[in-house]
Design a protein around this motif. Sequence first.
Motif, short mmCIF file in Angstrom:
data_model
loop_
_atom_site.label_atom_id
_atom_site.label_comp_id
_atom_site.label_asym_id
_atom_site.label_seq_id
_atom_site.Cartn_x
_atom_site.Cartn_y
_atom_site.Cartn_z
N UNK A 111 4.06 -102.67 16.85
CA UNK A 111 2.75 -103.30 17.56
C UNK A 111 1.48 -102.37 17.48
N UNK A 112 1.66 -101.04 17.45
CA UNK A 112 0.86 -100.23 17.34
C UNK A 112 0.00 -100.35 16.07
N UNK A 113 0.54 -100.81 15.04
CA UNK A 113 -0.03 -100.96 13.56
C UNK A 113 -0.79 -102.22 13.39
N UNK A 114 -0.79 -103.15 14.47
CA UNK A 114 -1.63 -104.35 14.30
C UNK A 114 -0.97 -105.65 13.78
N UNK A 153 3.26 -108.67 7.76
CA UNK A 153 4.56 -108.92 7.93
C UNK A 153 4.72 -108.76 9.82
N UNK A 154 3.31 -108.83 10.42
CA UNK A 154 3.61 -108.67 11.82
C UNK A 154 2.68 -109.69 12.56
N UNK A 193 7.88 -111.70 14.42
CA UNK A 193 7.12 -112.42 15.32
C UNK A 193 7.36 -111.84 16.81
N UNK A 194 6.41 -111.37 17.57
CA UNK A 194 6.68 -110.63 18.75
C UNK A 194 5.87 -111.78 20.01
N UNK A 195 6.89 -111.82 20.78
CA UNK A 195 6.46 -112.65 21.98
C UNK A 195 6.27 -111.63 23.30
N UNK A 222 -3.12 -109.35 21.93
CA UNK A 222 -3.61 -109.35 20.36
C UNK A 222 -4.02 -107.97 20.12
N UNK A 223 -4.25 -107.27 20.88
CA UNK A 223 -4.57 -105.59 20.42
C UNK A 223 -3.39 -104.86 20.43
N UNK A 224 -2.23 -105.49 20.57
CA UNK A 224 -1.02 -104.64 20.20
C UNK A 224 -0.38 -104.12 21.33
#
Length: 214
Positions: free
Chosen positions: A10-13, A17-18, A45-47, A51-53
């Motif tokens: 998530x920290x990569x934004x 692929x994310x 896909x992360x639920x 938006x900012x990770x």
Amino acid sequence: MTLQEVKSLASKGEGLKIEFKKKAAHPEKIVRELIAFANTSGGVLMIGVDDDGTVSGQRFIEEEVYVMEKAIRELIFPELSYELFTFSLNPKKGVAVFKVEFSPDRPHYLKENKKKQSYIRVADRSVQASMEVWEILRRGKSPKDMVFTYGRKEEVLLKALEENQKITLKEYSKLAKIPKFLASRTLVRLVLANVLKIHPQESEDYFTLKNQEV
């Protein structure tokens, strides 16, 4: 997959692929992201991610998972394989991750309102696939030697690419003075033969010679 790995990803934004979603509102739209991953190069896909990770979590994450899995079963064809990971951040909030591989059953599509709509990933966005991309996905599953005749229309195309580096379907059809369906067929055939490369876009795809920098 661990919660630490989720936070690291998530920290990569968001990217090729994310994809992040705070919650599974409008699951009929969110499944487009999974279709695009499966048709392009896989992804997660992360639920429960902002938006900012920020992995802030979502209340009643089990309900979010339920509506997503229902949408995947009912709206994606052919059937899509995926891995599901859920994590608790605290007693009230959790995060869910749907992991999809580049699918051997591509192209997958969204069956909605009696229409077949397929999607692919372009940078950090999921866009509707053109007819040419759809055909390349379909026929590219079983690569084989392509045999084609090199005639006037191919000569016009390659000359134009040598001069301008890239070309769209409309431009090629007009330049070669051939119907769009024939221009489309020629472009697809040359992509499958590894002569050309297709560059999917949100508005209009373009084509270049293979290995050519644009």
